[in-house]
Scaffold this motif. Structure first.
Motif, short mmCIF file in Angstrom:
data_model
loop_
_atom_site.label_atom_id
_atom_site.label_comp_id
_atom_site.label_asym_id
_atom_site.label_seq_id
_atom_site.Cartn_x
_atom_site.Cartn_y
_atom_site.Cartn_z
N ARG A 159 -3.15 17.02 -9.26
CA ARG A 159 -4.42 16.86 -9.98
C ARG A 159 -4.32 15.73 -11.01
N VAL A 160 -3.21 15.72 -11.74
CA VAL A 160 -2.99 14.66 -12.74
C VAL A 160 -2.89 13.31 -12.05
N ALA A 161 -2.10 13.24 -10.98
CA ALA A 161 -1.93 11.97 -10.25
C ALA A 161 -3.27 11.48 -9.69
N ALA A 162 -4.08 12.39 -9.18
CA ALA A 162 -5.39 12.01 -8.64
C ALA A 162 -6.28 11.44 -9.75
N GLY A 163 -6.29 12.09 -10.89
CA GLY A 163 -7.10 11.60 -12.01
C GLY A 163 -6.66 10.24 -12.49
N ILE A 164 -5.35 10.07 -12.64
CA ILE A 164 -4.81 8.78 -13.10
C ILE A 164 -5.07 7.69 -12.07
N SER A 165 -4.84 7.98 -10.80
CA SER A 165 -5.01 6.93 -9.78
C SER A 165 -6.48 6.53 -9.62
N HIS A 166 -7.39 7.50 -9.69
CA HIS A 166 -8.81 7.13 -9.60
C HIS A 166 -9.26 6.32 -10.81
N ALA A 167 -8.82 6.74 -12.01
CA ALA A 167 -9.17 5.98 -13.21
C ALA A 167 -8.59 4.56 -13.13
N ALA A 168 -7.36 4.44 -12.64
CA ALA A 168 -6.74 3.12 -12.50
C ALA A 168 -7.48 2.25 -11.49
N LEU A 169 -7.91 2.85 -10.37
CA LEU A 169 -8.69 2.08 -9.38
C LEU A 169 -9.97 1.53 -10.01
N TYR A 170 -10.70 2.37 -10.74
CA TYR A 170 -11.93 1.91 -11.38
C TYR A 170 -11.64 0.84 -12.42
N LEU A 171 -10.68 1.12 -13.29
CA LEU A 171 -10.36 0.19 -14.37
C LEU A 171 -9.88 -1.17 -13.85
N ILE A 172 -8.96 -1.16 -12.91
CA ILE A 172 -8.41 -2.41 -12.40
C ILE A 172 -9.45 -3.18 -11.59
N THR A 173 -10.30 -2.48 -10.84
CA THR A 173 -11.37 -3.18 -10.12
C THR A 173 -12.28 -3.91 -11.10
N ILE A 174 -12.67 -3.23 -12.16
CA ILE A 174 -13.53 -3.87 -13.17
C ILE A 174 -12.78 -5.00 -13.85
N LEU A 175 -11.52 -4.80 -14.18
CA LEU A 175 -10.72 -5.84 -14.83
C LEU A 175 -10.62 -7.09 -13.95
N VAL A 176 -10.35 -6.91 -12.66
CA VAL A 176 -10.25 -8.06 -11.75
C VAL A 176 -11.57 -8.82 -11.72
N ALA A 177 -12.68 -8.09 -11.63
CA ALA A 177 -14.00 -8.74 -11.59
C ALA A 177 -14.31 -9.47 -12.89
N LEU A 222 -2.67 -0.28 -5.70
CA LEU A 222 -3.36 0.99 -5.97
C LEU A 222 -4.14 1.46 -4.74
N ILE A 223 -4.74 0.53 -4.03
CA ILE A 223 -5.46 0.87 -2.80
C ILE A 223 -4.48 1.45 -1.77
N ALA A 224 -3.30 0.86 -1.66
CA ALA A 224 -2.29 1.38 -0.74
C ALA A 224 -1.90 2.81 -1.12
N VAL A 225 -1.72 3.07 -2.40
CA VAL A 225 -1.39 4.42 -2.86
C VAL A 225 -2.54 5.37 -2.53
N HIS A 226 -3.77 4.92 -2.72
CA HIS A 226 -4.95 5.73 -2.42
C HIS A 226 -5.01 6.09 -0.94
N VAL A 227 -4.77 5.12 -0.09
CA VAL A 227 -4.79 5.36 1.36
C VAL A 227 -3.66 6.30 1.76
N ILE A 228 -2.49 6.13 1.19
CA ILE A 228 -1.36 7.02 1.48
C ILE A 228 -1.68 8.45 1.03
N ALA A 229 -2.29 8.59 -0.15
CA ALA A 229 -2.68 9.92 -0.63
C ALA A 229 -3.72 10.55 0.29
N ALA A 230 -4.68 9.77 0.75
CA ALA A 230 -5.69 10.30 1.68
C ALA A 230 -5.03 10.75 2.98
N ALA A 231 -4.10 9.95 3.47
CA ALA A 231 -3.38 10.32 4.71
C ALA A 231 -2.55 11.59 4.48
#
Length: 186
Positions: free
Chosen positions: A85-103, A154-163
């Protein structure tokens, strides 16, 4: 269902997810290609297209976060370990934050680059919040590229977690993002 429930993602959340997933993966690949194209007359055109799509990604991410704040987030299965649960929360927050940061770093690069990439598909000019400065443009671009690679990881981690959820745990967490009726667990 359009809205999220505690057990499943609504259609709007799923559309945001898949449109942004395709756009972000496409942008990372397109950005890599644009940066590895030898200097040629149409390079500015391709970088402008990359910037235009980047503005759209930023807008869609903001809209996605607003939608997410207005809707419940589907819960993980009750038997999920606390660390997941903690890892999911951190990884989703990181995906949102880093996507916005890159843009935002790309947008900063646009304003610092001369000429800028403010023309949005030739329809209007996107306001720039940085001013022309060659050194700043290089710094923004370097950070934009660095964090694009972080985003890719982070996307790779997300895909691995989904798998992992789909093939190992078989808890239907991943399938909830594919179909609305997949929101119930076995």
């Amino acid at each position: 269902m359009i809205r999220n429930t505690r057990s499943g993602w609504g259609s709007i959340s799923r559309w945001f997810h898949w449109i942004l997933a395709a756009a972000i993966i496409g942008m990372i690949g397109f950005g890599w290609w644009v940066n590895h194209v030898p200097a040629r007359p149409d390079r500015f055109f391709y970088r402008s297209i990359h910037a235009d799509i980047g503005y759209l990604v930023l807008l869609l991410m903001v809209l996605r976060l607003v939608w997410r704040a207005a809707n419940p987030t589907p819960a993980l299965p009750a038997d999920s370990a606390r660390w997941t649960r903690v890892a999911a929360g951190i990884s989703h927050a990181a995906l949102y934050l880093i996507t916005i940061l890159v843009a935002v770093l790309g947008w900063a690069h646009s304003g610092a680059h001369a000429p800028d990439y403010s023309s949005f598909f030739g329809w209007f000019h996107v306001p720039q919040f940085t001013t022309p400065d060659r050194e700043a443009a290089r710094a923004y671009e370097d950070r934009h590229i660095l964090f694009a690679y972080v985003l890719l990881a982070l996307i790779a981690v997300h895909v691995i977690a989904a798998a992992w959820h789909h093939y190992i745990r078989r808890d239907r967490v991943a399938s909830r993002m594919v179909a609305s009726d997949a929101g119930t667990s076995r």
